[in-house]
Motif scaffolding. Sequence first.
Motif, mmCIF file in Angstrom:
data_model
loop_
_atom_site.group_PDB
_atom_site.id
_atom_site.type_symbol
_atom_site.label_atom_id
_atom_site.label_comp_id
_atom_site.label_asym_id
_atom_site.label_seq_id
_atom_site.Cartn_x
_atom_site.Cartn_y
_atom_site.Cartn_z
ATOM 1 N N ARG A 35 30.630 -2.559 -1.530
ATOM 2 C CA ARG A 35 29.576 -1.577 -1.367
ATOM 3 C C ARG A 35 29.347 -0.847 -2.677
ATOM 4 N NH1 ARG A 35 26.556 -3.140 1.776
ATOM 5 N NH2 ARG A 35 25.577 -1.102 1.722
ATOM 6 N N PRO A 39 27.432 6.488 -1.898
ATOM 7 C CA PRO A 39 26.694 6.219 -0.673
ATOM 8 C C PRO A 39 25.215 6.492 -0.847
ATOM 9 C CG PRO A 39 27.918 8.262 -0.472
ATOM 10 C CD PRO A 39 28.329 7.629 -1.754
ATOM 11 N N ALA A 40 24.426 5.902 0.050
ATOM 12 C CA ALA A 40 22.985 6.049 -0.045
ATOM 13 C C ALA A 40 22.507 7.406 0.420
ATOM 14 C CB ALA A 40 22.307 4.953 0.777
ATOM 15 N N ARG A 169 20.703 11.547 7.750
ATOM 16 C CA ARG A 169 20.500 10.577 6.666
ATOM 17 C C ARG A 169 21.780 9.761 6.478
ATOM 18 N NH1 ARG A 169 20.350 12.992 2.017
ATOM 19 N NH2 ARG A 169 20.999 15.054 2.731
ATOM 20 N N ASP A 171 24.461 6.712 6.444
ATOM 21 C CA ASP A 171 24.590 5.286 6.181
ATOM 22 C C ASP A 171 26.045 4.910 6.406
ATOM 23 O OD1 ASP A 171 24.875 2.728 5.099
ATOM 24 O OD2 ASP A 171 23.372 3.079 3.539
ATOM 25 N N ARG A 173 27.653 2.064 6.622
ATOM 26 C CA ARG A 173 28.253 1.057 5.757
ATOM 27 C C ARG A 173 28.576 1.620 4.380
ATOM 28 N NH1 ARG A 173 25.271 -4.729 6.969
ATOM 29 N NH2 ARG A 173 25.746 -4.802 9.207
ATOM 30 N N ALA A 174 27.674 2.415 3.822
ATOM 31 C CA ALA A 174 27.928 3.011 2.515
ATOM 32 C C ALA A 174 29.088 3.996 2.579
ATOM 33 C CB ALA A 174 26.674 3.708 1.997
#
Length: 217
Positions: A35, A39-40, A169, A171, A173-174
């Motif tokens: 990754r 994070p996004a 917001r 994410d 996976r991130a």
Amino acid sequence: MSPVPSGRALTGTAWAVLLLGLWLWGEDAADRPGRPSAPAAGDIAAVGRPPGAPPPPAHPPLAPAEPLRVEVPSLGVLAPVVPRGLDADGAIDPPPYAMPHTVGWYGSGTRPGSSGAALLVGHVDTESRPAVFYGLSAARPGAAVRVTRSDGSVAEFTIDDVRVLSRDRFDARAAYGPRVPGRAELRLITCGGTFDRASGTYTANVVVSAYLTGVRD
């Protein structure tokens, strides 16, 4: 901080989205794509290590063993760890409120010290009283996390960042996926932000990321 009245500190849509990325946390996580290093979504809650201070090198992953105890000396955390699964909503089920100073480990995922990202979750508070991860947002990069394992070893991790991730917001996976392929990583997770009384949940999650830098027998 405000209490969580619903009986679980890690609730709502932020945990439900874990189902979308559970493949990241299996024993074969090292074979998956890595990754991004950031994070996004979310804000960095702690400054990085001082300029000129390089991070310690990563230690090779260890053979699988279950976690028994976790210690974060800088925060005064020393707590037993118990395996947990998913609840009826598909969320990681944290320890019961009657065990506010116990940490839950996602037992179907990576074992701390093995390749991949192992997930440890804990309550921030219970009925207006601080719980095991009450001070987690005060963690700082470079601090140590030690996990005593069932094989008698102590896996030593170094924190590399602390983030507060907004639930609107988010994410998964991130936040929870491994940052570096093949590296042994750890996530310490609790609720953060402010308590929304209308929904009965917190507005964010605190996610502390660490990676394996040593082992003691």
